[in-house]
Design an enzyme around this catalytic site. Structure first.
Site, PDB file in Angstrom:
ATOM      1  N   HIS A   1       0.942  -1.135  -0.001  1.00  0.00           N
ATOM      2  CA  HIS A   1      -0.207  -0.123   0.054  1.00  0.00           C
ATOM      3  C   HIS A   1       0.927   1.297   0.063  1.00  0.00           C
ATOM      4  O   HIS A   1       0.423   2.293  -0.274  1.00  0.00           O
ATOM      5  CB  HIS A   1      -1.121  -0.205   1.399  1.00  0.00           C
ATOM      6  CG  HIS A   1      -0.245   0.423   2.441  1.00  0.00           C
ATOM      7  ND1 HIS A   1       0.045  -0.630   3.448  1.00  0.00           N
ATOM      8  CD2 HIS A   1      -0.087   1.482   3.168  1.00  0.00           C
ATOM      9  CE1 HIS A   1       0.675   0.059   4.190  1.00  0.00           C
ATOM     10  NE2 HIS A   1       0.442   1.240   4.451  1.00  0.00           N
TER      11      HIS A   1
ATOM     12  N   ASP B   1      -0.145  -7.767   1.368  1.00  0.00           N
ATOM     13  CA  ASP B   1       0.429  -6.255   1.603  1.00  0.00           C
ATOM     14  C   ASP B   1       1.933  -6.258   1.826  1.00  0.00           C
ATOM     15  O   ASP B   1       2.316  -6.073   2.657  1.00  0.00           O
ATOM     16  CB  ASP B   1      -0.436  -5.380   2.681  1.00  0.00           C
ATOM     17  CG  ASP B   1      -0.202  -4.121   2.728  1.00  0.00           C
ATOM     18  OD1 ASP B   1       0.661  -3.550   1.377  1.00  0.00           O
ATOM     19  OD2 ASP B   1      -0.342  -3.332   3.689  1.00  0.00           O
TER      20      ASP B   1
ATOM     21  N   GLY C   1       2.912   6.450   9.117  1.00  0.00           N
ATOM     22  CA  GLY C   1       4.504   6.580   8.704  1.00  0.00           C
ATOM     23  C   GLY C   1       5.139   5.618   9.212  1.00  0.00           C
ATOM     24  O   GLY C   1       6.270   5.239   8.644  1.00  0.00           O
TER      25      GLY C   1
ATOM     26  N   SER D   1       4.096   2.577   8.337  1.00  0.00           N
ATOM     27  CA  SER D   1       3.738   1.319   7.343  1.00  0.00           C
ATOM     28  C   SER D   1       4.981   0.939   6.367  1.00  0.00           C
ATOM     29  O   SER D   1       5.877   1.697   6.268  1.00  0.00           O
ATOM     30  CB  SER D   1       2.655   2.047   6.239  1.00  0.00           C
ATOM     31  OG  SER D   1       1.529   2.165   6.895  1.00  0.00           O
ATOM     32  N   GLY D   2       4.893  -0.260   6.376  1.00  0.00           N
ATOM     33  CA  GLY D   2       6.163  -0.780   5.277  1.00  0.00           C
ATOM     34  C   GLY D   2       7.474  -1.110   6.306  1.00  0.00           C
ATOM     35  O   GLY D   2       8.390  -1.868   5.769  1.00  0.00           O
TER      36      GLY D   2
END
Length: 340
Positions: A124, A171, A263, A265-266
């Site tokens: 995402h 994801d 922030g 995320s990932g």
């Protein structure tokens, strides 16, 4: 007309003469008045000087008070920005990277180095991006718009089965860098778990990232970390009141108040005390860290085979960008160079 002019002239002359006589008669009084005026002027000047001195002292005191207040506020802000964790030590997470918008330099997501040429992140974060839209800051805990350690992206590989509407199923994404990085003490690859390796419930895990310190907060310029616990798949589904996918992992604390936010995320979720990444930050219920909802992560072990296949099939002849650290093994498409 002449008569009027002469009358006016005489009147003016008469008044001027009268003023001269009057001045002559009262010359002593004028002298006293002049002295009085001079004294008043001197007194006024003295008063103004004293007032200026007091004003200067008050300004100085105000400045001192402001400095003290600013220092106190800075101390409070220093404390407030680690509500969800603590500051990571330099080199503690040498594989953590910041994904940035190329034009603005603003941090958008986290990621991890798989080797000198590949970054692991969430789908995402990059599903709508072109390679030129993103760059990667590496080798530092402190992110900055004017950072010098930046890598450009050659290609983006989003998992073909990514379904954002289906609880962010699959994801996960990979970024291939334009040029391989030079590995050193502050730039190292993360270890992947073995394929299908389970993360046991109640395992101690650590989240690292630059995300907001709270919903509506600010992106952290210093890399932060927080210790959490893993939840079983069933407990996580029960708490979220929805059946989550078997390829997802949950982590948080039962009382809330610690975990991921926008922030992050990932970014990586790691087994405590190791460099093994078991999760990728995917999504959470807002406001951030709200109990009883743990954060949801992509479970990395479910995608090890996809990662290996993607890295292996990408056009690349550099061993440094084809090796992967998986479990206790170094998996490579080509043999690593021999060390003399």
């Amino acid at each position: 007309m002449r008569e009027k002019l002469m009358v006016a002239t005489r009147g003016q002359t008469h008044r001027a003469t009268s003023r001269a006589k009057s001045t002559h008669k009262t010359g002593g009084c004028d002298l006293v008045q002049q002295k009085d005026i001079k004294w008043q002027h001197t007194q006024r000047t003295t008063n103004e000087t004293q007032n200026n001195m007091w004003r200067g002292l008050l300004i100085l005191l105000c400045c001192c008070c402001c400095c003290c207040l600013t220092s106190c506020l800075e101390d409070q802000l220093q404390d407030s920005k680690i509500v969800n964790g603590t500051v990571a030590a330099k080199g503690e997470f040498p594989y953590a990277v910041s994904l940035r918008r190329s034009k603005s330099g603003h941090h958008s997501c986290g990621g991890t180095l798989l080797n000198a040429g590949w970054v692991l992140t969430a789908a995402h974060c990059v599903r709508s991006a072109n390679p030129q839209d993103v760059n990667v800051q590496y080798g530092s805990n402190i992110i900055a718009r004017n950072a010098t350690q930046l890598a450009t992206v050659q290609a983006i590989f989003v998992h073909p089965g990514y379904e954002p509407q289906n609880k962010h199923f699959n994801d996960i994404a990979l970024l291939q860098l334009q040029q391989p990085l030079i590995l050193d003490a502050l730039v190292q690859p993360v270890r992947l778990p073995s394929a299908e390796q389970m993360t046991l419930a109640n395992s101690s895990v650590v989240l690292a990232g630059w995300g907001l310190n709270a919903t509506g907060g600010v992106v952290q310029h210093q890399l932060m970390k927080v210790q959490l616990q893993a939840f079983s798949d069933q407990d996580c589904s029960n708490l979220h009141q929805v059946q989550l996918h078997a390829t997802q992992l949950c982590a948080g604390v039962p009382e809330g108040g610690k975990g991921q936010c926008s922030g992050d995320s990932g970014g990586p979720l790691l087994l405590a005390g190791s460099d093994t990444q078991v999760g990728i930050v995917s999504w959470s219920i807002k406001p951030c860290t709200r109990p009883p909802y743990p954060g949801v992560f992509t479970e990395v072990s479910a995608y090890v085979d996809w990662i290996v296949a993607t890295v292996a099939t990408a056009p690349n002849n550099d061993p440094a960008t084809s090796q992967l650290w998986i479990g206790e093994l170094i998996v490579a498409r080509v043999p690593p160079p021999l060390v003399a």
